[in-house]
Write an enzyme that holds these catalytic residues in place. Structure first.
Site, short mmCIF file in Angstrom:
data_model
loop_
_atom_site.label_atom_id
_atom_site.label_comp_id
_atom_site.label_asym_id
_atom_site.label_seq_id
_atom_site.Cartn_x
_atom_site.Cartn_y
_atom_site.Cartn_z
CB SER A 237 1.59 5.65 1.06
OG SER A 237 2.70 6.10 1.74
CG HIS B 79 4.97 2.38 3.65
ND1 HIS B 79 4.09 3.13 4.38
CD2 HIS B 79 5.07 2.97 2.44
CE1 HIS B 79 3.70 4.16 3.64
NE2 HIS B 79 4.27 4.07 2.45
CE LYS C 63 0.96 11.57 3.09
NZ LYS C 63 1.46 10.88 4.22
CD1 TRP D 202 7.63 8.20 6.23
CD2 TRP D 202 9.07 8.95 7.77
NE1 TRP D 202 8.15 9.39 5.78
CE2 TRP D 202 9.03 9.87 6.70
CE3 TRP D 202 9.91 9.22 8.86
CZ2 TRP D 202 9.79 11.04 6.68
CZ3 TRP D 202 10.67 10.40 8.84
CH2 TRP D 202 10.61 11.27 7.77
C1 GCU Z 1 6.99 9.16 1.88
C2 GCU Z 1 6.27 10.24 2.64
C3 GCU Z 1 4.98 9.74 3.26
C4 GCU Z 1 4.14 9.05 2.24
C5 GCU Z 1 4.96 8.00 1.54
C6 GCU Z 1 4.28 7.34 0.36
O1 GCU Z 1 7.47 8.20 2.77
O2 GCU Z 1 7.16 10.74 3.58
O3 GCU Z 1 4.24 10.80 3.84
O4 GCU Z 1 3.00 8.51 2.84
O5 GCU Z 1 6.11 8.57 0.98
O6 GCU Z 1 3.37 7.92 -0.21
O7 GCU Z 1 4.74 6.27 -0.02
#
Ligand code: GCU
Length: 357
Positions: free
Chosen positions: A192, A335, A196, A283
């Site tokens: 997540s 997720h 990144k 998402w």
């Molecule tokens: C949120 C956010 C995402 C990210 C995620 C996470 O959903 O919008 O961009 O990847 O958190 O880090 O769990």
């Protein structure tokens, strides 16, 4: 089919620069200026304190758990953070994965440490909040060192993702000092927001030969243009501190970006990058993540390795496209950083290093 989609979505090409090194520097510079903020400098000094936490009682007794505290000076000020290092007790030529995680636990729900060890890997895990907190507070940890007077962040000021990525590089500094670690097999993984971060880590530090981005989506593995789910508007509204202020220029204006996320993956060429994603994680948008792989491939090919081997269509569930230096799969479910994901990453690394035991 994909060519048409790429055209309709207006995804820009990679920079038109012949020289490989110049091109990589250019992509890194633009991504830093426009999205993540300037990289954190290297520390002037570092020392390590190593403490054994578990040995005979850890797992089945064949692994050792250590805590390594990295201490040093950055821009003349003191910093320190701990990480956990798990390795087989009979230290051998080790392939190591650095995991940037949401907790300091090991094992953890996102860290199946025993399975990882059983597959012949060592693991170094740090907790991202130990570097700097995941919020708008720029007074603590590395953020406090970079912005000592609580100054307002402007323009290309470093965001938190860049700071977490810097810490992964500090873990690599330590691993480099160990003769049983094989740096040619070093990986970095995160889920997540930390997926990144894993991509940013590998793009800016080529000691990482393998990167795994798990469900990273917006500002990670996914192309911005016409992306489903999260957009620049949503992510900069909720998490402005992950990025530099310049990124806000692209709110509802993604088409104005000179770049897109395939530049981030291309900045790791000719090394190995895997983008793992989940079909119910709308998402994050697994199709936009796929397009990133498709678009980044060219740079790998230019550098003389096989890039992304894929069919001319969107992926199907469970397909693991791992023939080249870019790997992609979409799994069922939501997720989460699961055992499925870890196994895919380790399958990919083992395949590339010819270690298919
Ligand atoms: C949120 C956010 C995402 C990210 C995620 C996470 O959903 O919008 O961009 O990847 O958190 O880090 O769990």
């Amino acid at each position: 089919m994909l060519e048409q989609i790429i055209k309709e979505r207006g995804i820009p090409a990679l920079p038109n620069i012949d020289n490989t090194d110049e091109k990589r520097e250019y992509m890194k510079r633009i991504l830093a200026e426009e999205e993540y903020g300037l990289p954190v400098p290297k520390p002037e000094e570092v020392t390590y304190e190593v403490k054994e936490l578990e040995n005979a009682n850890y797992m089945t007794g064949n692994a050792t758990l250590e805590e390594v505290t990295v201490k040093g000076k950055l821009l003349g000020r003191d910093f320190s953070f701990p990480f956990k290092f798990v390795h087989p007790t009979d230290k051998k030529n080790q392939k190591v994965i650095v995991q940037i995680n949401f907790r300091y636990d090991c094992p953890d729900k996102y860290t199946p440490a025993e399975e990882i060890i059983d597959r012949g890997y060592s693991l170094a895990v740090f907790y991202y909040n130990d570097i700097t907190t995941d919020n708008n507070d720029f007074t603590n940890g590395i953020a406090g060192i970079l912005f000592p007077d609580g100054e307002r962040r402007e323009g290309n000021a470093t965001g938190k993702i860049m700071m977490w990525a810097w810490a992964a590089s500090r873990v690599a500094d330590y691993l480099e000092t160990l003769d049983f670690v094989d740096m040619d097999k070093l990986g970095v993984a995160g889920h997540s927001r930390l997926g990144k971060t894993a991509l940013v880590t590998a793009a800016y530090d080529d000691r990482f030969k393998f990167a795994h981005s798990n469900d990273s989506g917006c500002s990670g593995g996914a192309i911005h243009r016409n992306k489903r789910g999260e957009t620049v508007e949503a992510i900069t509204r909720n998490f402005p501190f992950w990025f530099c202020p310049n990124y806000k220029k692209y709110i509802n204006n993604e088409g104005a970006m000179e770049f897109d996320q395939h530049w981030l993956v291309a900045a790791s060429a000719p090394r190995f990058v895997e983008i793992g994603t989940a079909v119910e994680d709308v998402w994050a948008d697994h199709e936009s993540e796929y397009l990133t792989c498709v678009m980044a491939s060219e740079e790998f090919e230019k550098q003389g390795v096989v890039g992304f081997v894929h069919p001319d269509r969107y992926p199907e569930l469970h397909e693991h496209m791992k023939d080249g230096h870019i790997s992609y799969y979409v799994r069922p479910g939501r997720h989460f950083f699961s055992r499925y994901d870890w196994n895919k990453f380790m399958d990919f690394i083992d395949l590339k290093i010819g270690d298919n035991k």
